[in-house]
Design a protein around this motif. Structure first.
Motif, PDB file in Angstrom:
ATOM      1  N   THR A 115       1.605 -12.340  -9.426  1.00 16.98           N
ATOM      2  CA  THR A 115       0.749 -13.522  -9.509  1.00 16.98           C
ATOM      3  C   THR A 115      -0.230 -13.567  -8.342  1.00 16.98           C
ATOM      4  OG1 THR A 115       2.513 -14.759 -10.594  1.00 16.98           O
ATOM      5  CG2 THR A 115       0.759 -16.035  -9.581  1.00 16.98           C
ATOM      6  N   ALA A 116      -1.510 -13.749  -8.657  1.00 12.20           N
ATOM      7  CA  ALA A 116      -2.573 -13.871  -7.656  1.00 12.20           C
ATOM      8  C   ALA A 116      -2.668 -12.644  -6.750  1.00 12.20           C
ATOM      9  CB  ALA A 116      -2.390 -15.130  -6.807  1.00 12.20           C
ATOM     10  N   VAL A 117      -2.375 -11.479  -7.299  1.00  7.26           N
ATOM     11  CA  VAL A 117      -2.631 -10.218  -6.602  1.00  7.26           C
ATOM     12  C   VAL A 117      -3.592  -9.416  -7.469  1.00  7.26           C
ATOM     13  CG1 VAL A 117      -1.673  -8.082  -5.696  1.00  7.26           C
ATOM     14  CG2 VAL A 117      -0.404 -10.218  -5.436  1.00  7.26           C
ATOM     15  N   GLU A 118      -4.761  -9.143  -6.924  1.00  8.36           N
ATOM     16  CA  GLU A 118      -5.809  -8.482  -7.698  1.00  8.36           C
ATOM     17  C   GLU A 118      -5.630  -6.978  -7.727  1.00  8.36           C
ATOM     18  OE1 GLU A 118     -10.592  -8.977  -8.024  1.00  8.36           O
ATOM     19  OE2 GLU A 118      -9.774  -8.733  -6.004  1.00  8.36           O
ATOM     20  N   SER A 119      -5.246  -6.396  -6.591  1.00  6.39           N
ATOM     21  CA  SER A 119      -5.115  -4.946  -6.502  1.00  6.39           C
ATOM     22  C   SER A 119      -4.159  -4.597  -5.377  1.00  6.39           C
ATOM     23  CB  SER A 119      -6.485  -4.288  -6.249  1.00  6.39           C
ATOM     24  OG  SER A 119      -7.013  -4.704  -4.998  1.00  6.39           O
ATOM     25  N   ALA A 120      -3.686  -3.353  -5.406  1.00  7.16           N
ATOM     26  CA  ALA A 120      -2.805  -2.841  -4.363  1.00  7.16           C
ATOM     27  C   ALA A 120      -3.303  -1.469  -3.950  1.00  7.16           C
ATOM     28  CB  ALA A 120      -1.369  -2.766  -4.854  1.00  7.16           C
ATOM     29  N   GLU A 121      -3.502  -1.290  -2.668  1.00  9.23           N
ATOM     30  CA  GLU A 121      -3.949  -0.013  -2.118  1.00  9.23           C
ATOM     31  C   GLU A 121      -2.788   0.619  -1.361  1.00  9.23           C
ATOM     32  OE1 GLU A 121      -7.202   1.351   1.211  1.00  9.23           O
ATOM     33  OE2 GLU A 121      -7.816  -0.158  -0.264  1.00  9.23           O
ATOM     34  N   VAL A 122      -2.396   1.821  -1.754  1.00  7.94           N
ATOM     35  CA  VAL A 122      -1.226   2.487  -1.184  1.00  7.94           C
ATOM     36  C   VAL A 122      -1.683   3.726  -0.425  1.00  7.94           C
ATOM     37  CG1 VAL A 122       1.033   3.500  -1.644  1.00  7.94           C
ATOM     38  CG2 VAL A 122       0.169   1.644  -3.100  1.00  7.94           C
ATOM     39  N   TYR A 123      -1.477   3.689   0.880  1.00  5.36           N
ATOM     40  CA  TYR A 123      -1.856   4.796   1.769  1.00  5.36           C
ATOM     41  C   TYR A 123      -0.598   5.559   2.144  1.00  5.36           C
ATOM     42  CZ  TYR A 123      -3.242   7.096   6.150  1.00  5.36           C
ATOM     43  OH  TYR A 123      -3.464   8.007   7.143  1.00  5.36           O
ATOM     44  N   ARG A 124      -0.608   6.874   1.957  1.00  5.35           N
ATOM     45  CA  ARG A 124       0.557   7.701   2.231  1.00  5.35           C
ATOM     46  C   ARG A 124       0.323   8.505   3.502  1.00  5.35           C
ATOM     47  NH1 ARG A 124      -0.907   8.315  -2.930  1.00  5.35           N
ATOM     48  NH2 ARG A 124      -1.450  10.535  -2.787  1.00  5.35           N
ATOM     49  N   GLY A 125       1.070   8.130   4.536  1.00  3.33           N
ATOM     50  CA  GLY A 125       0.937   8.776   5.834  1.00  3.33           C
ATOM     51  C   GLY A 125       1.067   7.749   6.940  1.00  3.33           C
ATOM     52  N   PRO A 126       1.385   8.175   8.163  1.00  2.00           N
ATOM     53  CA  PRO A 126       1.508   7.221   9.281  1.00  2.00           C
ATOM     54  C   PRO A 126       0.147   6.659   9.676  1.00  2.00           C
ATOM     55  CG  PRO A 126       1.728   9.471  10.075  1.00  2.00           C
ATOM     56  CD  PRO A 126       1.677   9.552   8.586  1.00  2.00           C
TER      57      PRO A 126
ATOM     58  N   GLN B  30       3.495   2.382  23.515  1.00  2.00           N
ATOM     59  CA  GLN B  30       3.323   3.529  22.624  1.00  2.00           C
ATOM     60  C   GLN B  30       1.833   3.805  22.473  1.00  2.00           C
ATOM     61  OE1 GLN B  30       6.021   5.200  21.242  1.00  2.00           O
ATOM     62  NE2 GLN B  30       7.382   3.783  22.345  1.00  2.00           N
ATOM     63  N   THR B  31       1.489   5.066  22.219  1.00  2.00           N
ATOM     64  CA  THR B  31       0.073   5.466  22.073  1.00  2.00           C
ATOM     65  C   THR B  31      -0.101   6.383  20.865  1.00  2.00           C
ATOM     66  OG1 THR B  31       0.434   7.290  23.626  1.00  2.00           O
ATOM     67  CG2 THR B  31      -0.446   5.211  24.521  1.00  2.00           C
ATOM     68  N   PRO B  32       0.074   5.897  19.659  1.00  2.23           N
ATOM     69  CA  PRO B  32      -0.085   6.753  18.475  1.00  2.23           C
ATOM     70  C   PRO B  32      -1.550   7.116  18.227  1.00  2.23           C
ATOM     71  CG  PRO B  32       0.300   4.492  17.811  1.00  2.23           C
ATOM     72  CD  PRO B  32       0.481   4.533  19.302  1.00  2.23           C
TER      73      PRO B  32
ATOM     74  N   THR C  38     -15.774  21.138  -4.896  1.00 10.05           N
ATOM     75  CA  THR C  38     -14.556  21.561  -4.207  1.00 10.05           C
ATOM     76  C   THR C  38     -14.537  20.937  -2.823  1.00 10.05           C
ATOM     77  OG1 THR C  38     -14.600  23.687  -5.372  1.00 10.05           O
ATOM     78  CG2 THR C  38     -13.182  23.523  -3.423  1.00 10.05           C
ATOM     79  N   ARG C  39     -13.431  20.284  -2.492  1.00 11.57           N
ATOM     80  CA  ARG C  39     -13.296  19.633  -1.187  1.00 11.57           C
ATOM     81  C   ARG C  39     -11.964  20.020  -0.563  1.00 11.57           C
ATOM     82  NH1 ARG C  39     -11.644  14.220   0.727  1.00 11.57           N
ATOM     83  NH2 ARG C  39     -10.865  13.780  -1.372  1.00 11.57           N
ATOM     84  N   ILE C  40     -11.967  20.298   0.740  1.00 12.94           N
ATOM     85  CA  ILE C  40     -10.744  20.559   1.476  1.00 12.94           C
ATOM     86  C   ILE C  40     -10.594  19.484   2.550  1.00 12.94           C
ATOM     87  CG2 ILE C  40     -10.726  23.043   1.034  1.00 12.94           C
ATOM     88  CD1 ILE C  40     -11.941  23.474   3.793  1.00 12.94           C
ATOM     89  N   PHE C  41      -9.364  19.208   2.961  1.00  9.95           N
ATOM     90  CA  PHE C  41      -9.141  18.128   3.918  1.00  9.95           C
ATOM     91  C   PHE C  41      -7.868  18.381   4.708  1.00  9.95           C
ATOM     92  CE2 PHE C  41      -7.511  16.943  -0.263  1.00  9.95           C
ATOM     93  CZ  PHE C  41      -6.178  16.652   0.012  1.00  9.95           C
ATOM     94  N   GLY C  42      -7.756  17.697   5.833  1.00 15.58           N
ATOM     95  CA  GLY C  42      -6.571  17.796   6.674  1.00 15.58           C
ATOM     96  C   GLY C  42      -6.372  16.516   7.464  1.00 15.58           C
ATOM     97  N   ASN C  43      -5.108  16.220   7.806  1.00 11.35           N
ATOM     98  CA  ASN C  43      -4.768  14.994   8.522  1.00 11.35           C
ATOM     99  C   ASN C  43      -3.694  15.253   9.567  1.00 11.35           C
ATOM    100  OD1 ASN C  43      -6.236  12.781   7.043  1.00 11.35           O
ATOM    101  ND2 ASN C  43      -5.122  13.673   5.322  1.00 11.35           N
ATOM    102  N   PHE C  44      -3.743  14.456  10.624  1.00  7.88           N
ATOM    103  CA  PHE C  44      -2.673  14.398  11.615  1.00  7.88           C
ATOM    104  C   PHE C  44      -2.472  12.937  11.980  1.00  7.88           C
ATOM    105  CE2 PHE C  44      -1.675  13.728  16.104  1.00  7.88           C
ATOM    106  CZ  PHE C  44      -0.430  14.331  16.181  1.00  7.88           C
ATOM    107  N   GLY C  45      -1.209  12.522  12.106  1.00  9.82           N
ATOM    108  CA  GLY C  45      -0.958  11.125  12.446  1.00  9.82           C
ATOM    109  C   GLY C  45       0.376  10.930  13.125  1.00  9.82           C
ATOM    110  N   GLU C  46       0.469   9.854  13.909  1.00  7.96           N
ATOM    111  CA  GLU C  46       1.705   9.460  14.581  1.00  7.96           C
ATOM    112  C   GLU C  46       1.960   7.984  14.316  1.00  7.96           C
ATOM    113  OE1 GLU C  46       1.619  12.208  18.604  1.00  7.96           O
ATOM    114  OE2 GLU C  46       0.402  10.374  18.543  1.00  7.96           O
ATOM    115  N   ALA C  47       3.229   7.590  14.416  1.00  6.32           N
ATOM    116  CA  ALA C  47       3.557   6.184  14.176  1.00  6.32           C
ATOM    117  C   ALA C  47       4.906   5.854  14.801  1.00  6.32           C
ATOM    118  CB  ALA C  47       3.583   5.877  12.679  1.00  6.32           C
ATOM    119  N   VAL C  48       5.127   4.554  14.987  1.00  8.38           N
ATOM    120  CA  VAL C  48       6.408   4.045  15.472  1.00  8.38           C
ATOM    121  C   VAL C  48       6.838   2.892  14.573  1.00  8.38           C
ATOM    122  CG1 VAL C  48       5.987   4.705  17.863  1.00  8.38           C
ATOM    123  CG2 VAL C  48       5.294   2.435  17.080  1.00  8.38           C
TER     124      VAL C  48
END
Length: 844
Positions: free
Chosen positions: A213-224, A520-522, A542-552
């Motif tokens: 109810t009263a939620v228009e959309s949900a954005e789900v990000y996978r990664g820290p 902490q300094t992520p 064609t696209r290539i990509f890469g990620n690095f991340g930290e979290a607590v």
């Protein structure tokens, strides 16, 4: 008779004066007109020439233009009010922007990003903190649109329809539902509602009690993503958004439905916009009997969104969500064949207030206040089951007559998906030795107030930056512990940009201070590069990509209060602390590396994406069963150990916690999506997860202090409360997948969803809980939970302009092993209803 033009009657010396006056009037008219300008581009940032741009107000086109070679457009109107842009271009999907207010003297910038006609490429925020087209980010982000949520009353099934996610629902409708992202724990994801933290202290969040109810959309990000969102964004972020009123008239919508298991659901929405004001209010009520005894569930939700735009560049919005629910807790039916007489109730309030200002064309500022009030109450009304030994449990209001007497379920045979089985009676309810009687109640309170500032700056079309500050005041209380208060703050900064609309990058970090575990300094970094820019043809990009991340992640209130270190320190266990090198409860941490590619085929009719991720989770918190805790205190007799375990159980501490676990989770995600015509859209995906425990108290420390390991039939080592070293973390299947097909025409909409999962490791958690207080009901952990296939089918039809009918069938195969071992899933359930809308036909 011939009449001369009127200006010929004026003396010649007055003509220059008249000409100047006409120019002045024309210039003043232009100055008094509202101006909307911007740039039309595609998802890669390339400018779109020849796009038709219409400015619409109250259902009428009040101005129109065509984008120039650099994608720019300008629209003017002499009126003030609410407007939206309607943009059309060849080979792109027609786009309608969110509505906005423009005053008579405003000059507003509205840049528009078009998506291909056959693919869905949304604007996302969680990856960079600013609205960015998906192809310009390196992140793995999925957006659940209004169509994805249209026939859903909760988020449990919808969150299964993307790669890298797994939802565990411990029972039928309304039961606790937890989200696991890329192998992380269930409390490793940050849940945001309108930009504010909606989770408990420590990141726990129950999706089973959250209505759509009263939620228009949900954005789900996978990664820290702790550098943008602080603690608890260890493995992902879920951002939910409240819609706002858009129609120029009050729009009243009612929908009501009914289904099997005595299910009914009603919702009423009122929304609209007038001048500088927009408004939305919604209320819903759902109730069901489910299929098990003592498993009734209801949830009521109220929500509001009120906005005011003093100028076209400044918006003030306030949202509020209130939810109240209650569900029976029959417990793990397959372990007892007796339903517990217990209920769980939640009362949740979420409030957000935001001031948003586009200070200049390149400076945007947002100031936000967030309030979260969560109260959870568990009531065990009466004990259920059979008393063993007979007659030793006393009665209502009567203390037990035998120390150690408890209530057990019926004789059962527990069968795991791995083929192993065990028979006996499992401990269901306790008979308190100190004379305490039922009903038994516990409460958990999580409160939070937050102040957030975020500013983003555009220096050039190819370079931007973001800075921010966040302060949180958190308070928590639990029935058996003293209240807890935490003060946290963090500073964040990030830069993002591109080179020639081909190479995209983001780099960010934060300085975070937590009262519980310090500074902490992520950091986070991501890059994306188009090897082949989008174009027509078989291989169309064609696209290539890469990620690095930290979290607590913050420890939860229970983990802080049920610290094994604190317990041993207070009870003479210093020798054990030294032997095991224990520390005060601290912050779990994560680090991830990701690399992948995206390939488009047949002029972007098909988009394929795949990536490899490697997550390292360290300093994780795991529980130590109470049967082990007394053995960690030197010098206690067997009777004293038994008494200590009983005391801890009575105080609600069924385990004590410490930072002793580490595991890695690596895997491969693959997804494909395709549009056929303008009405039919397919998407599917598969995730392979290879997760393994590298350090565990159950393996390392129990051996160090000489506690005999638990074994099945004397041959297979078992992890009763947590997995052993070398095993998989519990409830993370190595194989998951999904398939979705949607059809949307003007009158007819159809949705088919399928979610799949393989077997996963788990425990029955029945340590010392058979009829002899032994471990005979523990089974080998490997592949203990069943795999499943869950099929859903739904659709709607517009009978009249104001009347829509719809139906939805979930779990069509009646698979009752979607839940973990011991718990029963809701069989096939069907719902049908109608939607009535008042106020149609009065213009937008």
């Amino acid at each position: 008779m011939t009449i001369s033009p009127f200006w010929r009657a004026w003396p010649r010396w007055k003509l220059p004066i008249i000409h100047a006056a006409l120019l002045l009037v024309a210039g003043a008219s232009a100055c008094w007109a509202a101006s909307i300008h911007g740039v039309i581009s595609d998802a890669t940032g390339a400018k779109v020439r020849g796009a038709s741009v219409a400015l619409v107000s109250k259902g009428q086109v009040v101005a129109s233009s065509v984008s120039a070679s650099d994608g720019s457009f300008t629209l003017t109107t002499g009126a003030s009010g609410r407007f939206f842009l309607l943009v059309t271009a060849a080979s792109f999907r027609q786009l309608q922007t969110p509505d906005f207010y423009a005053g008579q003297f405003d000059s507003l910038e509205r840049n528009v990003v078009l998506e291909p006609e056959w693919a869905r490429e949304s604007i996302v925020v969680t990856a960079t903190g600013t609205p960015t087209p998906q192809p310009q980010t390196s992140s793995a982000t999925t957006v659940l649109s209004p169509l994805d949520l249209a026939l859903r009353d909760n988020f449990v099934s919808a969150l299964r329809m993307m790669p890298g996610t797994f939802v565990v629902e411990s029972g039928e409708r309304g039961a606790q539902a937890s989200l696991f992202v890329r192998g992380g724990d269930s409390d490793d994801s940050k849940i945001l509602l309108d930009g504010d933290d909606a989770g408990d202290l420590g990141g726990q969040f129950d999706f089973g009690a959250l209505a759509t109810t009263a939620v228009e959309s949900a954005e789900v990000y996978r990664g820290p993503d702790s550098n943008l969102y602080g603690a608890d964004a260890d493995s992902g972020v879920v951002s939910l958004t409240t819609p706002h009123g858009t129609t120029s008239f009050p729009s009243l919508i009612f929908h009501g439905e009914a289904g099997n298991f005595n299910t009914s659901d009603e919702e009423l929405d009122l929304s609209g916009a007038r001048g500088k004001l927009d408004y939305l209010g919604a209320y819903s009520w759902l109730q069901t009997g489910n299929s098990l005894p003592n498993d009734e569930y209801h949830v009521g939700t109220a929500a509001a969104n009120l906005g005011w735009s003093p100028t076209g560049s400044t918006q003030i919005h306030g949202t509020a969500h209130y939810g109240v629910d209650a569900t029976g807790v029959p417990n793990a039916w397959d372990f007892y064949h007796v339903a517990d007489d217990a209920t769980m109730k939640d009362q949740n309030i979420y409030v957000s207030a935001a001031l948003d200002n586009q200070t200049t064309a390149g400076v945007h500022n947002e100031l936000r206040y967030g309030l979260t009030r969560k109260r959870e109450q568990y009531d065990q009304w009466t004990p259920e089951g059979t008393c063993i030994p007979a007659g030793g449990c006393g009665g209502p209001g009567i203390a037990p007559t035998y120390s150690g007497a408890n209530y057990f379920g019926m004789p059962v045979t527990i069968l795991g998906a791995n083929g192993y089985s065990a028979s006996g009676q499992a401990l269901l309810d306790y008979s308190w030795d100190d004379g305490s009687t039922y009903p038994f109640e516990s409460q958990l309170v999580n409160n939070r107030d937050a102040a957030i500032y975020r500013g983003d700056f555009t220096f050039t079309p190819h370079l931007g930056a973001l800075i921010g500050f966040q302060y949180e005041d958190e308070r928590g209380a639990e029935t058996y512990y003293s209240p807890v208060e935490r003060s946290n703050y963090d500073y964040e900064a990030a830069v993002h940009g591109d080179f020639k609309s081909r190479f995209y990058y983001t780099l960010g970090g934060s300085l975070e201070r937590y009262s519980l575990f310090g500074t902490q300094t992520p950091m986070r970094a991501g890059v994306s590069y188009y090897v082949l820019r989008p174009r027509s043809g078989v291989f169309s990009g064609t696209r290539i990509f890469g990620n690095f991340g930290e979290a607590v992640r913050e420890p939860s209130l229970e983990q802080q209060e049920e610290s094994l270190y604190a317990f041993l320190e207070q009870n003479g266990g210093q020798s054990t602390i030294s032997a095991l090198n224990l520390h005060p409860i601290g912050a779990p941490q994560s680090r991830t590396y990701e690399a992948g590619m995206e390939q488009m085929f047949w002029s972007e009719h098909i988009v394929f994406r795949t990536s490899y991720f490697h997550n390292q989770f360290g300093n994780e918190i795991e529980g130590v069963g109470l049967n082990l805790v007394p053995q960690l205190l030197p010098g206690l007799s067997a009777a004293q150990q038994e008494q200590l375990e009983a005391t801890l159980t009575q105080d609600g501490a069924f385990e004590l916690d410490l930072n002793s676990e580490a595991f890695r989770a690596q895997g491969v995600e693959a997804s494909v999506e395709s549009g056929i015509g303008k009405s039919l859209f397919f998407r599917g995906g598969y995730t392979y997860l290879d997760a393994v425990v590298q350090r565990s108290f159950s393996t390392d420390n129990e051996t160090l202090i000489g506690i005999a390991p638990i074994e099945y039939d004397g041959t297979i080592p078992l992890g009763a409360y947590s997995p052993l070293v070398g095993a998989r973390p519990f409830r993370r299947p190595p194989h998951t997948g999904y398939l979705s097909a949607t059809y949307a025409e003007r009158k007819l909409t159809g949705i088919f969803n399928a979610a799949f999962a393989s077997r996963s490791d788990d425990s029955t958690y029945l340590e010392d809980e058979d009829e002899n207080l032994g471990n005979s009901l523990l089974l080998p952990n490997r592949n203990l939970d069943f795999g499943y296939a869950k099929l859903d089918l739904g659709g709607s039809f517009q009978l009249l302009k104001w009347l829509n009918v719809y139906a939805m069938g979930e779990n069509l195969l009646s698979n009752q092993h979607i839940a973990p071992i011991g718990y029963v899933s809701l069989p096939a359930n069907l719902r049908a209803g109608l939607r009535i809308e008042w106020g149609i036909g009065k213009g937008h």
